[in-house]
Design a protein around this motif. Structure first.
Motif, PDB file in Angstrom:
ATOM      1  N   GLU A 126       0.844  -1.180   0.000  1.00 10.82           N
ATOM      2  CA  GLU A 126       0.000   0.000   0.000  1.00 10.82           C
ATOM      3  C   GLU A 126       0.884   1.235   0.000  1.00 10.82           C
ATOM      4  O   GLU A 126       2.040   1.193   0.436  1.00 10.82           O
ATOM      5  N   LEU A 127       0.325   2.347  -0.492  1.00 11.50           N
ATOM      6  CA  LEU A 127       1.069   3.599  -0.503  1.00 11.50           C
ATOM      7  C   LEU A 127       0.189   4.732   0.019  1.00 11.50           C
ATOM      8  O   LEU A 127      -0.921   4.944  -0.474  1.00 11.50           O
ATOM      9  N   THR A 185      -3.656  14.931  -4.173  1.00 16.03           N
ATOM     10  CA  THR A 185      -3.108  13.572  -4.261  1.00 16.03           C
ATOM     11  C   THR A 185      -4.217  12.527  -4.199  1.00 16.03           C
ATOM     12  O   THR A 185      -4.142  11.498  -4.876  1.00 16.03           O
ATOM     13  N   VAL A 186      -5.219  12.783  -3.388  1.00 13.34           N
ATOM     14  CA  VAL A 186      -6.321  11.830  -3.206  1.00 13.34           C
ATOM     15  C   VAL A 186      -7.272  11.884  -4.395  1.00 13.34           C
ATOM     16  O   VAL A 186      -7.834  10.863  -4.807  1.00 13.34           O
ATOM     17  N   VAL A 187      -7.436  13.062  -4.968  1.00 11.30           N
ATOM     18  CA  VAL A 187      -8.303  13.220  -6.142  1.00 11.30           C
ATOM     19  C   VAL A 187      -7.714  12.507  -7.353  1.00 11.30           C
ATOM     20  O   VAL A 187      -8.425  11.815  -8.100  1.00 11.30           O
ATOM     21  N   ARG A 188      -6.399  12.629  -7.549  1.00  7.33           N
ATOM     22  CA  ARG A 188      -5.791  12.217  -8.810  1.00  7.33           C
ATOM     23  C   ARG A 188      -5.212  10.806  -8.803  1.00  7.33           C
ATOM     24  O   ARG A 188      -4.967  10.249  -9.874  1.00  7.33           O
ATOM     25  N   VAL A 191      -4.340   6.435  -4.110  1.00  4.14           N
ATOM     26  CA  VAL A 191      -3.542   6.250  -2.897  1.00  4.14           C
ATOM     27  C   VAL A 191      -4.383   5.515  -1.856  1.00  4.14           C
ATOM     28  O   VAL A 191      -5.611   5.625  -1.823  1.00  4.14           O
ATOM     29  N   ASP A 192      -3.699   4.786  -1.012  1.00  8.40           N
ATOM     30  CA  ASP A 192      -4.391   4.033   0.047  1.00  8.40           C
ATOM     31  C   ASP A 192      -4.598   4.869   1.292  1.00  8.40           C
ATOM     32  O   ASP A 192      -5.339   4.458   2.199  1.00  8.40           O
ATOM     33  N   ALA A 252      -9.755   5.437   1.197  1.00 12.75           N
ATOM     34  CA  ALA A 252      -8.455   5.932   1.641  1.00 12.75           C
ATOM     35  C   ALA A 252      -8.513   6.269   3.127  1.00 12.75           C
ATOM     36  O   ALA A 252      -9.500   6.808   3.620  1.00 12.75           O
ATOM     37  N   ARG A 253      -7.421   5.956   3.821  1.00 13.29           N
ATOM     38  CA  ARG A 253      -7.361   6.234   5.259  1.00 13.29           C
ATOM     39  C   ARG A 253      -6.550   7.496   5.527  1.00 13.29           C
ATOM     40  O   ARG A 253      -5.679   7.858   4.750  1.00 13.29           O
ATOM     41  N   PHE A 254      -6.860   8.143   6.630  1.00  9.68           N
ATOM     42  CA  PHE A 254      -6.199   9.374   7.024  1.00  9.68           C
ATOM     43  C   PHE A 254      -5.533   9.165   8.371  1.00  9.68           C
ATOM     44  O   PHE A 254      -6.183   8.731   9.330  1.00  9.68           O
TER      45      PHE A 254
END
Length: 405
Positions: A126-127, A185-188, A191-192, A252-254
Motif C-alpha cells: 500500500e502507498l 493527491t487523493v483526487v488524482r 492512494v491508500d 483511503a485512510r487518514f
C-alpha cells in the motif's frame, strides 16, 4: 517529520535498561498488521539519492527501495509527496519539488507519485501520500522561491520563524489552500491513504516568537487565549481534511504521525510519565489525544523514538500510554520506530544492540491496541548498519500480513 523530533530531542538522563537477547516474541495473528516505512524526499533524505538524476535512475532507485521493503516483510510505504509546499506530482497548486531536479518548479519529465503508487501496488504494497501541511522553505528569503510559488503571490500568508518560512495556520484562506493542495493527491491517484507528519505550528525556537498577531486579532475572538485559538486552527485542519477524504475517496485512510509525547504528567495528570522537552499540546498546538478520543483519524502513529528504559521518555511507558488512549476508539494505533538510531554512537547504548528494535515489537505485542509499526526510514532499512531491521524481520515478520483496514 523533521530534524527536531527525529534527531535533536536530547536529555541528560540515560537509560538504566540492561540490554540482552530479545525475548521470544509473543505472536498474535498476523492476518492484519501495519508493517510500514517512511520514504522521505526532503533534503533527498531517502530518495532520490541526489537531485538532478535522470528519470531512469530515479525510477530505478525508487524501485530498489520498494523491493527492499518487500524483502523485509513490510506492506506499506509512506511516500513524502509534498515535503515543503511543493509537489512530487504535476500539481496545479504548487511547484515541482527542487529535490527532484535541483531547481524548484522544473518539470522532472515524469510523475514520481503516480509511479510510486503503481510500483507499490504491483508489489502488493500500500502507498500513503505523506504531506507536510505548513512548511514552505528552509530559509527566509521569499525571492528564492520560484516566481509562481503561492507564497510569493501571497506573502501575507507566510511567517518567518527560526530561519524558515511557514504558512500561517491561523488564516482560514491558508487552511483552505493547504487542504486543496494536499487533497489533490487523493483526487488524482488511487492512494491508500493520506498522511501528515509531526509539523503543525513549528517546533519552538528559544528566544523567538511566531508572529501571528494580525491573524489572532482578526480571528481569535471567542477563545480563552492564543494557545486555544492555535489548537483550534490545527483541529480544523485535521477535521476538515478527514471529512474531505471521506467524500473524495472513502476507501483511503487518514492518519498522522505526531511527536510521541502529548503532555507530561507533571503538566497534565492525563499525560504520560515522561519528562519530554517538547509537548505537542503546548508547543506544536496539536491536541493529538483529542484527535484519537474524538475519532477524527483512521490511525495515529506517534513517533516513539526512544529506547526501552530511557528515563525522560521511556518507550515502554509511551506504548502503554498510547494504548490506553486508543482503547475503546476506532482509531488504529501504530508505533513509529527509530530505525535510524540503530548503531548511532551518538545515541544511548541501547541503540548499539541490534536486538533493541525487536524488543520494541515484543513489548508492544502485549497491547492489543497496537496494530503495527512504521520504521524511519527507507534508506536505513536498505543500509541496515547493525542488522537491527534484519532482526525484526526474522523475529516478527516471517509470515505475511495485510495492513489493518
Amino acid at each position: 517529520m523533521g530534524r527536531v523530533s527525529r534527531r535533536t530531542f536530547t536529555m541528560a538522563a540515560l537509560s538504566a535498561f540492561t540490554t540482552g537477547a530479545a525475548a521470544a516474541p509473543r505472536r498474535r495473528s498476523t492476518a492484519e498488521e501495519m508493517r510500514g516505512t517512511w520514504l522521505a524526499t526532503v533534503f533527498n533524505r531517502d530518495w532520490p539519492s541526489r537531485p538532478g538524476l535522470t528519470p531512469a535512475v530515479q525510477r530505478s532507485e525508487l524501485r530498489g527501495l520498494l523491493d527492499t521493503a518487500v524483502r523485509h516483510g513490510l506492506n506499506t510505504v509512506f511516500f513524502q509527496a509534498r515535503p515543503s509546499a511543493d509537489a512530487l506530482w504535476p500539481s496545479t497548486y504548487e511547484p515541482w519539488s527542487q529535490w527532484l531536479t535541483g531547481v524548484q518548479g522544473k518539470d522532472p519529465g515524469w510523475d514520481p507519485l503516480g509511479t510510486a503508487v503503481a510500483e507499490a501496488h504491483a508489489r502488493g504494497l500500500e502507498l500513503h501520500a505523506w504531506c507536510n501541511p505548513y512548511r514552505v522553505a528552509s530559509h527566509t528569503d521569499l525571492s528564492r522561491l520560484v516566481a509562481s510559488h503561492p507564497a510569493r503571490r501571497h506573502p501575507d500568508w507566510v511567517v518567518a520563524y527560526g530561519g524558515k518560512l511557514y504558512y500561517n495556520p491561523g488564516l482560514p484562506e491558508v487552511r483552505a489552500f493547504v487542504e486543496d493542495a494536499i487533497l489533490d493527491t487523493v483526487v488524482r491517484y488511487p492512494v491508500d491513504g493520506l498522511h501528515f507528519d509531526d509539523y503543525f505550528y513549528p517546533y519552538p525556537v528559544a528566544g523567538q516568537l511566531f508572529d501571528d498577531d494580525r491573524a489572532y486579532a482578526a480571528h481569535g475572538d471567542g477563545f480563552t487565549g492564543r494557545a486555544a485559538w492555535r489548537r483550534n486552527n490545527i483541529d480544523l485542519l485535521v477535521r476538515e481534511t478527514a471529512a474531505r477524504i471521506r467524500r473524495i475517496r472513502p476507501a483511503a485512510r487518514f492518519g498522522i504521525s505526531p511527536f510521541g509525547v502529548w503532555r507530561n504528567a507533571a503538566t497534565d495528570a492525563r499525560g504520560s510519565a515522561t519528562r519530554a522537552g517538547v509537548q505537542t499540546y503546548d508547543d506544536l498546538y496539536a491536541d493529538t489525544r483529542t484527535w484519537v478520543k474524538s475519532g477524527w483519524l483512521d490511525y495515529i502513529c506517534p513517533q516513539l523514538y526512544w529506547n526501552i528504559g530511557y528515563a525522560p521518555a521511556d518507550y515502554a511507558e509511551l506504548v502503554r500510554w498510547w494504548a490506553q488512549v486508543a482503547q475503546g476508539t476506532n482509531v488504529r494505533l501504530y508505533a513509529g520506530e527509530a530505525l535510524y538510531k540503530a548503531g548511532d554512537p551518538a545515541q544511548p547504548a541501547a541503540w548499539r544492540d541490534p536486538a533493541e528494535l525487536s524488543r520494541h515489537l515484543t513489548l508492544a505485542g502485549r497491547y492489543p491496541q497496537v496494530r503495527g509499526h512504521v520504521f524511519f526510514a527507507a534508506k536505513d532499512i536498505a543500509q541496515d548498519r547493525t542488522g537491527a531491521m534484519a532482526r525484526v524481520t526474522a523475529d516478527h515478520y516471517t509470515q505475511p500480513a495485510r495492513p489493518p483496514r
